[in-house]
Design a protein around this motif. Structure first.
Motif, mmCIF file in Angstrom:
data_model
loop_
_atom_site.group_PDB
_atom_site.id
_atom_site.type_symbol
_atom_site.label_atom_id
_atom_site.label_comp_id
_atom_site.label_asym_id
_atom_site.label_seq_id
_atom_site.Cartn_x
_atom_site.Cartn_y
_atom_site.Cartn_z
ATOM 1 N N ASP A 78 -0.733 -26.702 47.985
ATOM 2 C CA ASP A 78 -0.814 -25.867 46.769
ATOM 3 C C ASP A 78 0.019 -24.585 46.955
ATOM 4 O O ASP A 78 0.716 -24.149 46.033
ATOM 5 N N GLU A 79 -0.045 -24.014 48.143
ATOM 6 C CA GLU A 79 0.674 -22.759 48.428
ATOM 7 C C GLU A 79 2.193 -22.980 48.359
ATOM 8 O O GLU A 79 2.920 -22.212 47.731
ATOM 9 N N CYS B 183 3.540 -34.514 39.162
ATOM 10 C CA CYS B 183 4.493 -35.624 39.328
ATOM 11 C C CYS B 183 5.147 -35.593 40.715
ATOM 12 O O CYS B 183 5.185 -36.603 41.423
ATOM 13 N N VAL B 184 5.672 -34.403 41.105
ATOM 14 C CA VAL B 184 6.440 -34.339 42.365
ATOM 15 C C VAL B 184 5.496 -34.493 43.558
ATOM 16 O O VAL B 184 5.757 -35.275 44.484
ATOM 17 N N VAL B 185 4.360 -33.805 43.508
ATOM 18 C CA VAL B 185 3.409 -33.885 44.635
ATOM 19 C C VAL B 185 2.856 -35.316 44.778
ATOM 20 O O VAL B 185 2.821 -35.872 45.869
ATOM 21 N N ASP B 186 2.490 -35.920 43.639
ATOM 22 C CA ASP B 186 1.946 -37.296 43.714
ATOM 23 C C ASP B 186 2.995 -38.260 44.281
ATOM 24 O O ASP B 186 2.700 -39.094 45.135
ATOM 25 N N ALA B 187 4.237 -38.112 43.792
ATOM 26 C CA ALA B 187 5.298 -39.016 44.271
ATOM 27 C C ALA B 187 5.569 -38.769 45.765
ATOM 28 O O ALA B 187 5.809 -39.708 46.529
ATOM 29 N N ALA B 188 5.474 -37.506 46.183
ATOM 30 C CA ALA B 188 5.713 -37.189 47.616
ATOM 31 C C ALA B 188 4.680 -37.907 48.482
ATOM 32 O O ALA B 188 4.987 -38.432 49.556
ATOM 33 N N ARG B 189 3.475 -37.967 47.975
ATOM 34 C CA ARG B 189 2.401 -38.640 48.748
ATOM 35 C C ARG B 189 2.656 -40.135 48.824
ATOM 36 O O ARG B 189 2.411 -40.777 49.842
ATOM 37 N N THR B 190 3.171 -40.696 47.726
ATOM 38 C CA THR B 190 3.477 -42.132 47.729
ATOM 39 C C THR B 190 4.664 -42.403 48.663
ATOM 40 O O THR B 190 4.714 -43.380 49.379
ATOM 41 N N GLY B 191 5.618 -41.450 48.638
ATOM 42 C CA GLY B 191 6.786 -41.559 49.519
ATOM 43 C C GLY B 191 7.812 -42.551 48.983
ATOM 44 O O GLY B 191 7.690 -43.054 47.866
#
Lengths: 93, 93, 93, 93
Positions: free
Chosen positions: D77-78, A64-72
């Motif tokens: 990932d890290e 969730c957090v990584v995907d949202a970070a990519r969307t910005g």
């Protein structure tokens, strides 16, 4: 799809085990077992709940957090804030 | 007689409620609910277990430890040591 | 005489070490060190404080509470209640 | 630049206050103050350390983890794994 899709069965198995631990505590009380022994089992159940929550949080951060970070944008800020609040609740419980 | 004799029914009721909370977590996972909402419920179940353990420890201090202190001797030292270890486990879980 | 009379020097030494750990955290922040490394040191300082509090509580149970239990009456109840509240604060912090 | 650059002064001020709290504990021990009162102050210092660690973790999630997520690949990932480990240490301390 949820962040924990791939771990769903494992989470359910773990929660059923914790449910069994809590029922075990009930039997210890019904059987008048010694309070120190019951307290030892409560600590085990608390740790199992803690491990479950950390794994679920791991799922959330990694997806969730990584995907949202990519969307910005505001959605990313919201996801990070939600994770921060959840972590604070865990640390303070 | 146990240290928690007079609180036995209350302890059992509380543990059944915690059992219900853990089953509720299972349903949230099965229903693919949002992980942050599940984490909020995990914190509630952890706090309920914590409250139960503190009440049980209160029973133990007020009866087992106090009674053994009055008797004195090695039994008193043993009861205090047991309580100290149980408290350390709780604080560190 | 306090409950920790015999451990007084050890407690002071431990607290000075914790003071040094907190000053070490300040230096890490001043030196712009990586936040994960700083968090690792915070956990070490938290555990050191926890160990100090458990030892102090051990002193209290083994002397203040046991002595009051032998005297009996309202003073014993008060000492047990105080210990219970202190334990609850530790568990919940 | 660190994740906590904008909060650096605030973090330092907070850590100096915690350092003062730990020195205050030393004075309480030197002055033979009552152990329950000392334990109350230990809980306050522990909570102050906890708040500091949660803020530092917030900084890390909102910058290091989010920036790495945008870059993607093994670095992301890290960073997520590092954050997960730091959170587990905090929850278990």
């Amino acid at each position: 799809m949820t962040s924990y899709e791939k771990d769903k069965d494992r989470h359910l198995m773990r929660l059923r085990r914790i449910e069994g631990q809590v029922r075990g505590l009930q039997r210890m009380i019904e059987d008048d077992q010694y309070c120190i022994d019951i307290l030892t089992q409560v600590t085990a159940a608390t740790r199992a709940l803690q491990s479950f929550s950390l794994e679920l949080l791991d799922n959330h951060l990694a997806t969730c957090v990584v995907d949202a970070a990519r969307t910005g944008g505001p959605e990313a800020d919201e996801k990070v804030r939600e994770a921060q609040d959840a972590i604070a609740r865990l640390v303070r419980s």
